[in-house]
Write a protein that holds these residues in place. Structure first.
Motif, mmCIF file in Angstrom:
data_model
loop_
_atom_site.group_PDB
_atom_site.id
_atom_site.type_symbol
_atom_site.label_atom_id
_atom_site.label_comp_id
_atom_site.label_asym_id
_atom_site.label_seq_id
_atom_site.Cartn_x
_atom_site.Cartn_y
_atom_site.Cartn_z
ATOM 1 N N ARG A 1 5.622 -2.326 -2.590
ATOM 2 C CA ARG A 1 5.865 -1.405 -1.814
ATOM 3 C C ARG A 1 4.531 -1.185 -0.742
ATOM 4 O O ARG A 1 3.524 -1.134 -1.550
ATOM 5 N N ASN A 2 4.618 -0.855 0.669
ATOM 6 C CA ASN A 2 3.348 -0.837 1.218
ATOM 7 C C ASN A 2 3.241 0.707 1.422
ATOM 8 O O ASN A 2 4.098 1.559 0.841
ATOM 9 N N LEU A 3 2.252 1.467 2.230
ATOM 10 C CA LEU A 3 2.049 2.747 2.079
ATOM 11 C C LEU A 3 2.808 3.607 3.073
ATOM 12 O O LEU A 3 2.912 4.670 2.975
ATOM 13 N N PHE A 4 3.930 2.887 3.700
ATOM 14 C CA PHE A 4 4.980 3.744 4.249
ATOM 15 C C PHE A 4 6.112 3.860 3.095
ATOM 16 O O PHE A 4 7.097 4.547 3.541
ATOM 17 N N GLY A 5 5.894 3.392 2.113
ATOM 18 C CA GLY A 5 6.624 3.680 0.777
ATOM 19 C C GLY A 5 8.025 2.698 1.066
ATOM 20 O O GLY A 5 8.766 2.650 0.396
ATOM 21 N N LYS B 1 9.638 -1.048 0.672
ATOM 22 C CA LYS B 1 9.396 -2.626 0.331
ATOM 23 C C LYS B 1 9.077 -3.526 1.462
ATOM 24 O O LYS B 1 9.393 -3.490 2.436
ATOM 25 N N ILE C 1 -0.671 7.746 8.187
ATOM 26 C CA ILE C 1 0.261 8.048 7.077
ATOM 27 C C ILE C 1 0.618 9.515 7.092
ATOM 28 O O ILE C 1 1.897 9.921 6.760
ATOM 29 N N TRP D 1 3.441 9.749 9.732
ATOM 30 C CA TRP D 1 4.777 9.007 9.103
ATOM 31 C C TRP D 1 5.292 10.022 8.253
ATOM 32 O O TRP D 1 6.604 9.966 8.117
ATOM 33 N N ASP D 2 4.400 10.677 7.327
ATOM 34 C CA ASP D 2 5.004 11.414 6.192
ATOM 35 C C ASP D 2 5.902 12.590 6.933
ATOM 36 O O ASP D 2 6.709 13.174 6.069
ATOM 37 N N GLN E 1 12.903 6.840 9.707
ATOM 38 C CA GLN E 1 11.806 5.977 9.104
ATOM 39 C C GLN E 1 12.706 4.777 8.762
ATOM 40 O O GLN E 1 12.104 3.803 9.154
#
Lengths: 442, 442
Positions: A251-255, A257, A301, A304-305, A312
């Motif tokens: 997974r990347n840091l956007f959460g 895969k 991020i 994004w969060d 998303q």
């Protein structure tokens, strides 16, 4: 606990030779080899004592802890090699005083050192500390006792190696530059910083232990002293793509895969078609090589969060939990771009990342990605300085360029900032006794 | 290959519940829990759904991949816990608008989240995404599918939490500040940068997987939004000390074993004497706590790498290969400071690091170290921005101060630059249902 697998500690100054010698299990202590060698202070010379015989016996164990990937081969390692967990990437600028012979010497010294490092051996094996305590150690020592940890070292040449910023052909190689190797065009939204962009030479060190990757870049930088110096370097963790089917999609840091639809080493025909430079593609010295693109992509991020889950997922084009395309199925189901919902809107939104990046939307352009997540502390506003260090390998950078241009419409761009960029020609692998990139100087 | 241990991927939106549930093996997907919870958008509130029962069942597996260390206990985790391989350390400043109730609320929310994170569970378990796709996910998601990875979260209070730079007692706790908690004095050679120094609050996240440590700090930062923001943060790899005898002594970026003579968790009497704050040491709320010192120490490794081996060993006081004291023996032989060579000079040089740092030379002062190596790219001169992120725990910061003052004579200082510094009071562990630091507000 990959740091702690030294089964035995050599006694000081009287024998790493008592330790285990199987490649990939532990590195022998150079400090036990005093008096064996004859090499002097020249690190480059010491490193040039190769051990080609040992390479033949090396095996890729693939268990993530002590695997050994041979340095010599048709292609360089670190491309279709199962993606290791940690990265240290370094871009170098060559010294203004370096000449053609000096550049060849550097590549020879780097290759000889890479043979040792990828086997988990110390730099200077066979020469060690010059037969005396009264010399700087040939190896900096912080990886002593650690296994090879699957280390691969991948070398590349930037466009500025062939013709520098002033148009000077410093090494008599300008006419051998592949047409495909040119500075990338400016993309919409680029916010590139010189400190993360470009470079005459590149080394990608990937390993399952960060200290092993760092040790390699440090020692290769040291060997280059006076000939090339670090322009920028980047550590990464949490690889964002799988390069073989045996690896789970990380997974990347956007959460999300990342890399579900990546090329896989097992797809040999596709790899042949999209990764390796063919004999008709350009200069012969690049046959069996590839082109490497790096992009340092900061993710915003904190913003994004605050985005709702459904939004998303719409921006990405996949579900967050499973990673399935929004057109249905499971992670590895092919997206159906023609599928529509009740009101006729496409289930794979037109601005979704997966749709815009898909080969079907880019004239079949594909690449092999092997990026890593990064966190470099935080900025003055208290936001994590985090994101994706994107790495791709492709037969022609035009493929990357095509996809990146499509992504101008990507809804994710609101949460991304491209701060670094580089492109390198990655020559084929070195043959035993040779050095990486030798074809360029033949 | 610690990222890849998800034995099963939950189906999208219909059940993490089908996945394995044993704590420490994998984290359940929050995305499978839609409709279960009732919590709204407030991340803090969602996080406050604790799972104390699950904690009781948690076990420390200690195999480096999936171990779980319970959050609740007499002492906080991450101090005598076997040192994990990776670090993300974060210092926070509280918002100027935060009041006492707000600070307590933050510590409660952080504690509730820590209970979940240390078990490898997602933030918001039980509340998840608010029963709807139309909310931001409670958890940022990048650790989904990863094990707990031995995560510990250790919370501390800086001197400025009690009295800010303007002398204001923002939270009505100034009279509860332990005398031992004060800004460190200036040490010879300090080159401290505000960007790496101080902080009102601290969280140390240690895990055997960097993505798990980063995920924890990111989500705890997110929970703090509007209440506290990151002042600085640091990633580290390659722990430099062992905190238990079962761990091999690792190496710092000078290439030497670091922490051979460190306190070990098994030395319970010494730990009791030197690490934990006793009931007579200060305010009752700190009994069972400790004091945490961090020093960001940049190493000038390019210069160090040009120092001959014997000189390196003289500066450290140990051999580089084995790590034995120069007075003889093997790694764990006690140094003999009275031993002399043929010409009468001490075998353990008077300016050697090991001699100057030894308890015998510092009135018995000892500390428990658990630092990490770091590489933060490189500087404009092409030198790696690398070194040691020093962390120590001690019953009283006076012990650190005594040793650091001794080290003014340390020959290694030529190759070191202290660029960051901080001290925090680390309260005892939280009791089930309570929160970390509750004694301060009782």
């Amino acid at each position: 606990m990959d740091e702690t697998s030294t089964p035995e500690t050599p006694a000081p100054h009287d024998g790493g030779s008592g330790g285990p010698e199987r490649p990939g299990i532990t590195r022998r202590g150079l400090f036990g080899l005093v008096g064996v060698g004859t090499a002097g202070l020249a690190v480059g010379a010491a490193a040039a004592v190769g051990t080609a015989a040992a390479v033949d016996a090396a095996t890729a164990e693939g268990d993530g802890s002590g695997g050994v990937h041979p340095f010599y081969g048709e292609h360089q390692g670190g491309i279709v090699t199962p993606a290791q967990d940690r990265l240290h990437f370094a871009a170098f600028d060559v010294s203004s005083t370096l000449d053609r012979d000096g550049l060849v010497g550097l590549l020879q010294d780097w290759s000889a050192a890479a043979v040792l490092l990828t086997q988990g051996l110390e730099i200077g094996e066979g020469g060690a500390v010059g037969g005396s305590d009264y010399a700087p150690p040939s190896d900096t020592g912080e990886a002593l006792g650690l296994p090879a940890a699957g280390l691969t070292l991948t070398f590349g040449f930037g466009p500025t190696l062939f013709t520098d910023a002033d148009g000077v052909d410093r090494f008599g190689i300008a006419d051998r530059r592949p047409e495909a190797l040119a500075a990338l065009p400016r993309f919409q939204g680029d916010a590139l910083q010189p400190a993360w962009t470009g470079g005459d030479l590149a080394i990608q060190a990937c390993a399952d232990n960060p200290q092993v990757a760092v040790h390699a870049i440090r020692n290769l930088s040291r060997i280059a002293f006076g000939r090339a110096s670090l322009r920028w370097s980047q550590l990464g963790f949490g690889r964002t793509s799988s390069t073989t089917r045996a690896q789970q999609t990380p997974r990347n840091l956007f959460g999300f895969k990342d890399g579900t639809a990546n090329l896989k080493a097992e797809d040999t025909a596709l790899v042949e078609e999209h990764v390796w430079t063919g004999s008709g593609d350009g200069p012969a010295w690049m046959t069996g090589g590839s082109y490497l693109v790096t992009r340092k992509i900061r993710m915003i991020i904190e913003n994004w969060d605050r985005v709702q889950l459904q939004e998303q997922e719409s921006l990405v084009g996949r579900t967050k939990g499973e990673g399935a395309p929004l057109s249905g199925g499971t992670e590895f189901t092919e997206p159906d771009f023609s599928a529509t919902g009740a009101t006729g809107e496409p289930l794979m939104p037109t601005a979704s990342h997966v749709r815009l990046a898909h080969p079907d939307q880019n004239g079949g352009a594909r690449m092999l990605r092997r990026g890593y997540n990064f966190v470099d502390g935080n900025d003055e506003l208290g936001r994590l300085d985090a994101g994706l260090f994107f790495i791709s390998y492709q037969r022609d950078p035009a493929d990357f360029i095509a996809v990146q241009r499509s992504l101008a419409a990507d809804g994710l761009n609101e949460y991304l900032r491209h701060v670094g960029s580089a492109v390198f020609a990655v020559p084929p692998g070195a043959r035993p006794g040779g050095y990486v990139g030798s074809g360029l100087f033949a």
